[in-house]
Design a protein around this motif. Structure first.
Motif, short mmCIF file in Angstrom:
data_model
loop_
_atom_site.label_atom_id
_atom_site.label_comp_id
_atom_site.label_asym_id
_atom_site.label_seq_id
_atom_site.Cartn_x
_atom_site.Cartn_y
_atom_site.Cartn_z
N SER A 265 32.64 46.33 -32.55
CA SER A 265 32.84 45.43 -31.40
C SER A 265 32.63 44.00 -31.86
CB SER A 265 31.87 45.77 -30.26
OG SER A 265 30.54 45.50 -30.64
N CYS A 266 33.23 43.07 -31.14
CA CYS A 266 33.09 41.64 -31.43
C CYS A 266 32.98 40.92 -30.10
CB CYS A 266 34.30 41.15 -32.22
SG CYS A 266 34.23 39.41 -32.70
N SER A 267 31.77 40.47 -29.77
CA SER A 267 31.52 39.84 -28.48
C SER A 267 30.49 38.74 -28.63
CB SER A 267 31.01 40.89 -27.48
OG SER A 267 29.72 41.33 -27.86
N GLN A 303 38.81 36.30 -32.57
CA GLN A 303 38.31 37.66 -32.42
C GLN A 303 38.61 38.44 -33.69
OE1 GLN A 303 36.79 39.68 -30.04
NE2 GLN A 303 36.25 37.87 -28.85
N LYS A 306 38.58 45.29 -33.15
CA LYS A 306 37.88 46.54 -33.37
C LYS A 306 38.69 47.39 -34.35
CE LYS A 306 36.16 50.60 -30.86
NZ LYS A 306 36.00 51.24 -29.52
#
Length: 313
Positions: A265-267, A303, A306
């Motif tokens: 994940s990338c947040s 971003q 995923k």
């Protein structure tokens, strides 16, 4: 009593300051030659040289301490004691034999663990819970001399190599202050190191900086903070170097169900990456050509999808 101090980086400055403040006769300081720094490659004095010049102390900067000219210059100063701290060159026997009270070194580890040039880095990388400073007599071998005094410090979860450099430099100076009177009065009985317990800590290589995602989350977390703030751990993203400066301490392990290095994940909370035993949440990164930044700032403009696998060329 004539004392020569040898040191180069910020780590050594508090020890030099202590000698001066305590009234010892520092007849000269020996430091590494000035080197170009920064993008403009400006020739910059070492921190120890800069401190010595504030006090009008003679500074010597031989390229090679073992040269006959360098040894003779030190002999002319008639040192009674040589004190070193992160000088950066091995003292030859001709120099070790000069002072009647010997040569002592302020080393940033609990010897015989972590002999060598990067003791703080390796202590953090290996997940040690305690470190410290050892003052020892110098010998021909690498950090093999008899031990004079030690002080221990805990390694906290919040520590990096950078924070420990600061703590240990101050602890080393304080230990020097408390130890020198007894040493010079002949009241110290040095203790030999146990050779079988020796661990070496060579200088960090470029290969050491690369993150191996197949390792455990805790090992990777230690690796990242052990290389912060220099030289920095890194991985590869789209074939380019991406520095990793901080991560959240793993609370446990658990199968991530993905190949090591896979982005899960990338947040704004961080960049979660699969590891050998679970996952690790990265919180500060530095993509190629960019400044270091929190992942929360990074994701405002970019971003990492995923499923992306980090570490591949």
């Amino acid at each position: 009593m004539n004392i020569i101090f040898m040191g180069t980086p910020e780590f050594a400055v508090p020890s030099l300051q202590t000698l001066i403040a305590e009234g010892y006769n520092v007849v000269a300081v020996v430091s590494q030659p000035d080197r170009p720094k920064g993008r403009k490659r400006v020739l910059t004095p070492t921190p120890v040289k800069a401190e010595a010049e504030k006090h009008g102390i003679t500074v010597l900067q031989p390229e090679k301490l073992r040269s006959p000219e360098s040894v003779e210059r030190l002999r002319e100063l008639k040192p009674d004691l040589i004190v070193t701290a992160a000088y950066g060159q091995i003292l030859p026997k001709a120099v070790l034999d000069l002072p009647q009270h010997g040569c002592i070194n302020i080393h940033a580890s609990l010897l015989p663990k972590y002999r060598g040039g990067a003791p703080i880095h390796h202590a953090v990388i290996r997940g040690e819970s305690v470190t410290g400073v050892t003052i020892m007599y110098m010998a021909v071998g690498l950090d093999t001399g008899d031990m004079i005094a030690k002080v221990e410090l805990p390694i906290l979860d919040t520590d990096t190599t950078g924070t420990l450099f600061e703590k240990l430099s101050v602890a080393g100076a304080d230990l020097l202050k408390r130890t020198l009177p007894d040493l010079l009065a002949g009241r110290i009985e040095a203790v030999p190191q146990v050779e079988a317990e020796a661990i070496y800590s060579p200088n960090i290589s470029r290969e050491d900086e690369l993150l191996d995602w197949s390792r455990t989350s805790r090992e990777l977390w230690n690796h990242i903070r052990g290389l912060n703030p220099f030289p920095g751990a890194y991985t590869l993203w789209n074939g380019d170097v991406m520095k990793v400066w901080a991560a959240v301490k793993p609370s446990g392990s658990g199968a991530a169900g993905a190949a090591p290095g896979t982005v899960l994940s990338c947040s704004a909370q961080g960049l979660e990456v699969a590891t050998g035993d679970g996952s690790l949440l990265l919180t500060e990164i530095q993509p190629a050509g960019k400044k270091a930044m929190p992942v929360a700032e990074f994701v405002r403009g970019v971003q990492i999808p995923k499923g992306t696998v980090l570490g591949r060329d």
